[in-house]
Design a protein around this motif. Structure first.
Motif, PDB file in Angstrom:
ATOM      1  N   UNK A   1       0.258  -8.930  -2.716  1.00  0.00           N
ATOM      2  CA  UNK A   1      -0.468  -7.786  -3.259  1.00  0.00           C
ATOM      3  C   UNK A   1      -0.221  -7.698  -4.767  1.00  0.00           C
ATOM      4  N   UNK A   2      -1.300  -7.816  -5.526  1.00  0.00           N
ATOM      5  CA  UNK A   2      -1.198  -7.783  -6.985  1.00  0.00           C
ATOM      6  C   UNK A   2      -0.624  -6.457  -7.465  1.00  0.00           C
ATOM      7  N   UNK A   3      -0.827  -5.420  -6.654  1.00  0.00           N
ATOM      8  CA  UNK A   3      -0.326  -4.097  -7.034  1.00  0.00           C
ATOM      9  C   UNK A   3       1.192  -4.071  -7.169  1.00  0.00           C
ATOM     10  N   UNK A   4       1.873  -4.986  -6.456  1.00  0.00           N
ATOM     11  CA  UNK A   4       3.335  -5.016  -6.569  1.00  0.00           C
ATOM     12  C   UNK A   4       3.737  -5.362  -7.992  1.00  0.00           C
ATOM     13  N   UNK A   5       3.041  -6.322  -8.587  1.00  0.00           N
ATOM     14  CA  UNK A   5       3.348  -6.690  -9.965  1.00  0.00           C
ATOM     15  C   UNK A   5       2.932  -5.579 -10.918  1.00  0.00           C
TER      16      UNK A   5
ATOM     17  N   UNK B   1       7.974 -10.999  -8.355  1.00  0.00           N
ATOM     18  CA  UNK B   1       7.119 -12.109  -7.932  1.00  0.00           C
ATOM     19  C   UNK B   1       7.932 -13.254  -7.330  1.00  0.00           C
ATOM     20  N   UNK B   2       8.974 -13.686  -8.053  1.00  0.00           N
ATOM     21  CA  UNK B   2       9.735 -14.858  -7.608  1.00  0.00           C
ATOM     22  C   UNK B   2      10.399 -14.658  -6.237  1.00  0.00           C
TER      23      UNK B   2
ATOM     24  N   UNK C   1       3.134   5.549 -11.990  1.00  0.00           N
ATOM     25  CA  UNK C   1       2.005   5.679 -11.071  1.00  0.00           C
ATOM     26  C   UNK C   1       2.489   5.681  -9.621  1.00  0.00           C
ATOM     27  N   UNK C   2       1.886   6.533  -8.808  1.00  0.00           N
ATOM     28  CA  UNK C   2       2.037   6.431  -7.356  1.00  0.00           C
ATOM     29  C   UNK C   2       0.756   5.784  -6.857  1.00  0.00           C
ATOM     30  N   UNK C   3       0.892   4.554  -6.335  1.00  0.00           N
ATOM     31  CA  UNK C   3      -0.293   3.793  -5.974  1.00  0.00           C
ATOM     32  C   UNK C   3      -0.837   4.242  -4.617  1.00  0.00           C
TER      33      UNK C   3
ATOM     34  N   UNK D   1       5.272  -0.484  -2.420  1.00  0.00           N
ATOM     35  CA  UNK D   1       6.738  -0.563  -2.481  1.00  0.00           C
ATOM     36  C   UNK D   1       7.141  -2.032  -2.429  1.00  0.00           C
ATOM     37  N   UNK D   2       8.264  -2.358  -3.089  1.00  0.00           N
ATOM     38  CA  UNK D   2       8.715  -3.752  -3.087  1.00  0.00           C
ATOM     39  C   UNK D   2       9.308  -4.073  -1.721  1.00  0.00           C
TER      40      UNK D   2
END
Lengths: 280, 387
Positions: free
Chosen positions: A179-183, A201-202, B109-111, B116-117
């Motif tokens: 998910x690009x949103x994570x970056x 990313x890594x 921002x709250x997406x 979340x990671x």
């Protein structure tokens, strides 16, 4: 009056069974036939590696003799070490380059020539290996003549090249899934592009990188054609050594070496599969 | 940004009182003539925002409301820095944001999908922003536990994020964005993935968090009820333009444009002719018969003679027929819902209005379909709309 129940039964039957290839008539028979054709020779090879007899066609008794002989064969020893060296270094280099290539082709704005770039990266998959082999041979010969440099570096360079697309594919797939949103979230939380890559990313890309590296390793250790053309004297890899042995008549010693190879491949492929499955 | 989030329950009352007194209105975000075109110079160029100007005040719960594709998310992404404006400028507390990448803006921002990671625990997720700001370990730990307490998630600090429910993930996403104490918090439809009951809870929760932290919230939603419930002010957007900015009360009771009136709540729109006007009100002769006083929108200079007039169903009521000066018509439809009824009344000229009539307490049904009735309304119920 339409029988609604029958209709819905039919439609669910259609959905579940007919469209699903597994339920096509004869599917399992064809599958079994293919499995036998593919794996029967390998089974024979494995079985006769344990044959006490010198023959590779007549079974007499179980023994570990050929494995012990292979283990003590100096030719096999040095060829195995050469193969390991070449495959390890090529796999690492190829994975590094494939990772960078995958990042450029998935994480930048689409640019003119991006598709050509992807095609060039995958070129070793599309061009017949013999063509690459001959071209590489001539090219390296020219370099050798001009610079006078010799050594195993040429073989490693050639292996690295054809390993790149194999390492590239799982890494690119992983990046596209991510998910690009994570970056974006990392950047939003004050991470510089480098920090975002290192911290987000890594780690998420790691399963793809591991799969890619292992695939590259297997492809390198397995290669015959390019090695045959490029390898200089004293750079005999294991497949080349086996090829040489077979010319002088097959002994179960070769079966034993091949079986060990098979085992290593199976283990690596299983790891790739498990890594890919767990981290999804 | 340096100060940690402080929640001192004893002093809270005094604090908020003090803030109210000395609350000088400063602009948190100032957007000036901003245009965003996607795919500029291509055949498929799309104007997402067109010359938008907007000021969002400090310590405000501000909502960008509009249907999908109206440009509200684009505006948020411009503020966060994920997109650059094609034209115009955006200021954050008086300083230009132009050219600054997202990680150099003290905006979080709250997406929509939380983002979340997945390889970190709840606590690690929340610590991320603080660590990137280079806070000391002690400071990070203190802030993380404070924010965890703020969203009531202390007990789940060591969980991986995929072991959380949707509502819990939502709270973690909020905590992660609040932890670095940003100047402005952007929320991109954060409640749309939650079920109805949880959404209601989170609406109250968000409002509480905004009050307690004093951070400016910019909330994006397409849900008009959500916007009315939570916001201090609302901007209604359509097709890249801001249609109206105002408090929920102003937006609901005095919509100035047809789109805003239509988009928010139930409303009756009647056609008429403007026959007279002063600064704030106009006299309109309705096509269905009578003359009414109606509020004028702010930009009323260019009004045509033909105008549309809006009135909410609850500002109308049904009276006996032939009360002088009232609208008269025939009941054409009637929907009873316990505490009241929605009654459709059709006039002689074919126009129809809906009236929300409170149930009386004598338990008898007052009206029937095809009854001739008149409609009562108080002054200031009507609003003139522009297109």
């Amino acid at each position: 009056m339409v029988d609604i129940k029958a209709l819905s039964r039919w439609s669910s039957f259609k959905k579940d069974k007919l469209v699903d290839l597994k339920y096509q008539p004869g599917f399992s028979q064809i599958a079994w036939f293919c499995m036998v054709v593919l794996y029967a020779p390998i089974v024979v090879l494995v079985v006769f590696s344990f044959n006490e007899n010198r023959s590779v066609t007549t079974w007499t008794q179980f023994s570990w003799d050929w494995y012990i002989k292979a283990w003590h064969n100096e030719g096999i020893q040095s060829a195995s070490l050469m193969s390991l060296e070449v495959a390890t270094i090529s796999a690492i280099l190829a994975t590094l380059m494939a990772t960078m290539a995958a990042l450029v082709t998935t994480r930048t704005q689409p640019y003119a020539g991006m598709n050509s770039a992807i095609t060039i990266i995958n070129q070793p998959l599309m061009v017949p290996e013999i063509v690459t082999a001959v071209a590489t041979l001539i090219f390296f010969a020219a370099i050798r003549k001009v610079t006078g440099i010799t050594g195993v570096g040429y073989l490693i360079a050639a292996h690295t090249c054809f390993c790149i697309p194999f390492a590239y594919m799982p890494i690119k797939a992983r990046l596209e899934d991510m998910n690009l949103n994570l970056e974006h979230a990392a950047a939003d939380l004050y991470a510089s592009p480098l920090q975002a890559f290192r911290r987000v990313t890594l780690p998420l890309l790691m399963p793809g990188i591991v799969s890619g590296a292992m695939l590259a390793f297997i492809v390198s250790i397995d290669d015959v054609v390019i090695s045959l053309f490029v390898a200089g004297p004293g750079e005999t890899t294991l497949p080349l050594f086996i090829l040489g042995q077979i010319r002088r008549g097959v002994t179960p010693e070769v079966n034993a070496v091949a079986t060990v190879f098979l085992l290593i491949s199976v283990i690596l492929v299983t790891i790739i599969f498990l890594v890919g499955k767990n981290k999804k | 940004m340096e100060q940690a989030i402080k929640i001192d329950t004893d002093n809270q009352q005094e604090n908020s009182a003090a803030i109210k007194i000395e609350k000088k209105i400063t602009a948190a975000i100032d957007i000036k003539n901003t245009t965003k075109v996607y795919g500029e110079n291509t055949a498929s160029a799309m104007v997402a925002l067109d010359e938008v100007s907007l000021t969002i005040n400090d310590n405000e719960f501000f909502t960008l409301l509009g249907p999908s594709g109206c440009g509200k998310t684009t505006l948020l992404r411009l503020i966060a820095g994920f997109e650059q404006p094609t034209k115009g400028e955006i200021m954050l507390f008086g300083s230009h944001l132009e050219g600054l990448p997202p990680h150099k803006r003290s905006v979080n921002t709250v997406f929509q999908q939380y983002s979340l990671f997945p390889h970190m625990t709840v606590a690690q997720n929340i610590a991320f922003g603080l660590e990137m700001l280079g806070k000391s370990k002690g400071e990070v730990n203190r802030s993380v536990s404070e924010v965890l307490a703020l969203v009531q998630m202390e007990h789940l600090a060591q969980r991986k994020t995929d072991q959380l429910s949707g509502g819990q993930q939502q709270r973690v996403a909020l905590a992660r964005a609040l932890a670095p104490h940003p100047k402005v918090l952007l929320l991109d439809e954060p409640l749309s993935a939650l079920d109805f009951k949880l959404r209601k809870e989170m609406q109250i929760e968000l409002k509480r968090l905004q009050n307690e932290t004093g951070i400016t919230f910019i909330f994006v939603t397409h849900d008009q009820e959500e916007a009315l419930t939570m916001s201090d002010r609302i901007a209604v957007l359509q097709d890249g333009h801001i249609m109206q900015v105002g408090t929920p009360h102003e937006i609901y009771n005095h919509p100035t444009r047809r789109f805003v009136a239509d988009f928010i709540g139930d409303i009756n729109i009647l056609e008429g002719e403007l026959i007279d006007k002063d600064k704030t009100h106009g006299k309109v002769k309705l096509a269905c018969g009578i003359e009414v006083e109606a509020s004028l929108p702010a930009q009323s200079e260019n009004l045509n003679k033909k105008v549309s007039v809006a009135v909410r169903p609850e500002q109308l009521s049904i009276g006996q027929v032939n009360e002088a000066g009232h609208l008269t018509g025939v009941i054409s439809n009637l929907i009873y819902f316990g505490s009241g009824s929605h009654i459709d009344v059709t006039f002689d000229n074919g126009e129809r209005v809906t009236v929300r009539q409170q149930s009386n307490n004598n338990g008898k049904q007052d009206f029937l379909i095809n009854d001739a009735v008149s409609i009562c309304f108080s002054a200031d119920s009507f609003q003139i709309l522009t297109d």
